[in-house]
Design an enzyme around this catalytic site. Structure first.
Site, PDB file in Angstrom:
ATOM      1  CB  SER A 164      -1.128   0.011   1.037  1.00 14.22           C
ATOM      2  OG  SER A 164      -1.893   1.081   1.109  1.00 14.22           O
ATOM      3  CD  GLU A 191      -5.660  -4.072  -4.063  1.00 21.37           C
ATOM      4  OE1 GLU A 191      -5.622  -3.255  -2.315  1.00 21.37           O
ATOM      5  OE2 GLU A 191      -3.868  -4.975  -4.225  1.00 21.37           O
ATOM      6  CG  HIS A 194      -5.697  -2.962   0.560  1.00 20.47           C
ATOM      7  ND1 HIS A 194      -4.625  -2.985  -0.422  1.00 20.47           N
ATOM      8  CD2 HIS A 194      -5.298  -2.352   1.286  1.00 20.47           C
ATOM      9  CE1 HIS A 194      -4.082  -1.619  -0.151  1.00 20.47           C
ATOM     10  NE2 HIS A 194      -4.184  -0.957   0.924  1.00 20.47           N
TER      11      HIS A 194
END
Length: 493
Positions: free
Chosen positions: A201, A335, A454
């Site tokens: 990320s 995600e 995610h």
């Protein structure tokens, strides 16, 4: 089925010498019992960035006398944790620590090294083993793992456009950690010429920036970018100095001189500097933190006589061929499932339903007119929901939108790297595996949304002690394959 927990078997204490002094670590056993490794935690890689050093570039680490205990993590950097319902984690500003996990202390072993940069929108997180336990990688017995803390939120990313505070202090922390690795990793059995930076990320965006930063030259060889790129939504900066003065005014200090503002911000309690409402335009009051992320982020620095981390936009550096590192870049298949709890908050849906222009990517929003915002917003809503309302019954479409906000910048950046990189060394992956370890993916089940959320791929690379997940035959296979993919890349490219 094997229960993952914190009860590692402590075998013996060990000592290692580094530039600052002696460290006492410990030999431990992985949670599966497949290997032993050596653990050294809470190693200071820079001087405490406290007092007059708040917001400034890190200074060299201080030496110590005697043998320093390295069996406990150092302080985490103060932050507000979005994964724990915006819980304030006080930590300490004396937080520039790293952790080293190695399967061998033989100096001739020359193992490859993976330095991990955690995510969290540049606003929260740490490198500690509550989420980043090294067990699965240690089972491979062929790679050293280094995890780090770096300054977050305004502490790490305030920019005053002055020589003292030009921005990117948190990234310069990471550079200091990489320099520490270069100087000391041989003593842990590592090869300083075989360093791979791996980030997830915001950590992925940072890793990509190191690949083009003049400050990071020669400190690593490869990068692995998980679910992030330096053109992702959460990296968008806007009116950085105006934002700093808005922060000061919100805290009761109305100034126009950046030096005066710096002195004031260095004096306020750290809690006042975290998760602040420093919006500079009304739309930012509508944009949700998790969906669009934070506002104190990385910046292109002005040339003020300092050693800069980032001198131009990442895309321009890529076009110049400055990104020469072997690169593995990828994302998970869905995600945006990570965003379900935040879309479930009525206020978020209400705000986005009333002001759909907030759905426009910030990279476009900040550079275009209100007429363009509305035109694009209509197109976005039509594409994802067919002009239906922003409501829970349309959660699948909302998550498709959120997923694209993660994956499209990653794919776009990968294409850019491939177009302008001088070497054929750019590789891409998509993580689609689902087992009992898919913790965040479960949020999509009640809406019939399939895919990997995610963060969930991290749970196959690291043992998240705080989640207490189990390992069955299916997840064990994925762990082995994922760890092998990443460690092979770190070793061989």
């Amino acid at each position: 089925m094997i229960a993952c927990n914190n009860k590692h078997k402590h075998v013996d204490s060990v000592t290692v010498s580094v530039e600052q002094g002696m460290l006492r670590g410990e030999q431990k056993q992985t949670i599966t019992g497949d290997a032993t490794y050596y653990s050294f935690k809470g190693i200071p890689y820079a001087a405490p960035p406290t007092g007059l050093w708040r917001f400034k570039a890190p200074q060299p680490p201080l030496p110590w006398k005697g043998v320093r205990n390295a069996t406990q993590h150092g302080n985490v950097c103060p932050h507000v944790d979005a994964l724990q319902d915006m819980l304030f984690i006080p930590g300490s500003e004396d937080c520039l620590f790293l952790n080293v996990y190695t399967p061998s202390l033989k100096r001739k072993s020359s193992l490859a090294v993976m330095v991990f940069l955690h995510g969290g929108g540049y606003a929260f997180g740490s490198g500690n083993d509550d989420f980043y336990g090294p067990d699965f990688i240690m089972n491979s017995k062929n790679v050293i793992v280094v995890t780090i803390n770096y300054r977050l939120d305004t502490l790490g990313f305030l920019c005053l456009d002055t020589k003292d505070v030009p921005g990117n202090a948190g990234l310069k922390d990471q550079v200091a950690a990489l320099k520490w690795v270069q100087k000391n990793i041989r003593n842990f059995g590592g090869d300083p010429k075989k360093v791979t930076i791996i980030g997830q990320s915001a950590g992925a965006a940072a890793s990509a920036l190191h690949a083009i930063s003049p400050m990071s030259r020669g400190l690593f060889r490869r990068v692995i970018l998980m679910s992030g790129a330096p053109i992702s939504e959460f990296t968008t900066e806007f009116e950085r100095t105006r934002r700093a003065f808005v922060l000061g005014r919100n805290l009761g200090f109305n100034a126009t001189d950046p030096t005066e503002l710096l002195h004031f911000l260095q004096s306020v309690p750290v809690r006042d500097l975290l998760d602040t409402s420093a919006s500079v335009i009304a739309a930012e009051e509508v944009i949700d933190f998790i969906v669009k992320s934070h506002y104190f982020v990385t910046v292109v620095e002005k040339n003020l006589g300092q050693e800069p981390f980032l001198m131009e936009s990442p895309t321009l550096s890529v076009e110049k061929g400055l990104h020469e590192a072997d690169t593995l870049i990828g994302f998970t298949s869905a995600e945006g499932i990570f965003s379900v709890p935040f879309f479930e908050k009525a206020l978020t849906l209400q705000k986005y339903g009333r002001y759909p222009e907030a759905l426009v990517p910030r990279t476009i929003f900040y550079k275009t007119s209100p007429e363009t915002h509305l035109e694009l917003a209509d197109s976005i809503v039509e594409f994802y929901t067919g002009s239906q309302s922003m409501a829970l019954e349309n959660m699948q479409q909302l998550i498709a939108y959120s997923t694209d906000m993660f994956t499209y910048p990653v794919m776009r950046y990968a294409r850019r790297l491939s177009d302008f990189n001088r070497n054929d060394n750019i590789y891409m992956y998509e993580f689609t595996s689902k087992t009992n370890r898919n913790y965040y993916s479960k949020e999509g089940d009640r809406y019939g949304i399939d895919g990997v959320a995610h963060i969930d791929d991290l749970l196959y690379l690291f043992n998240a002690n705080s989640l207490n997940l189990t390992i069955d035959a299916s997840s064990a296979k994925v762990i082995h394959e994922y760890v092998t993919l990443f460690t092979n890349f770190a070793i061989y490219g």
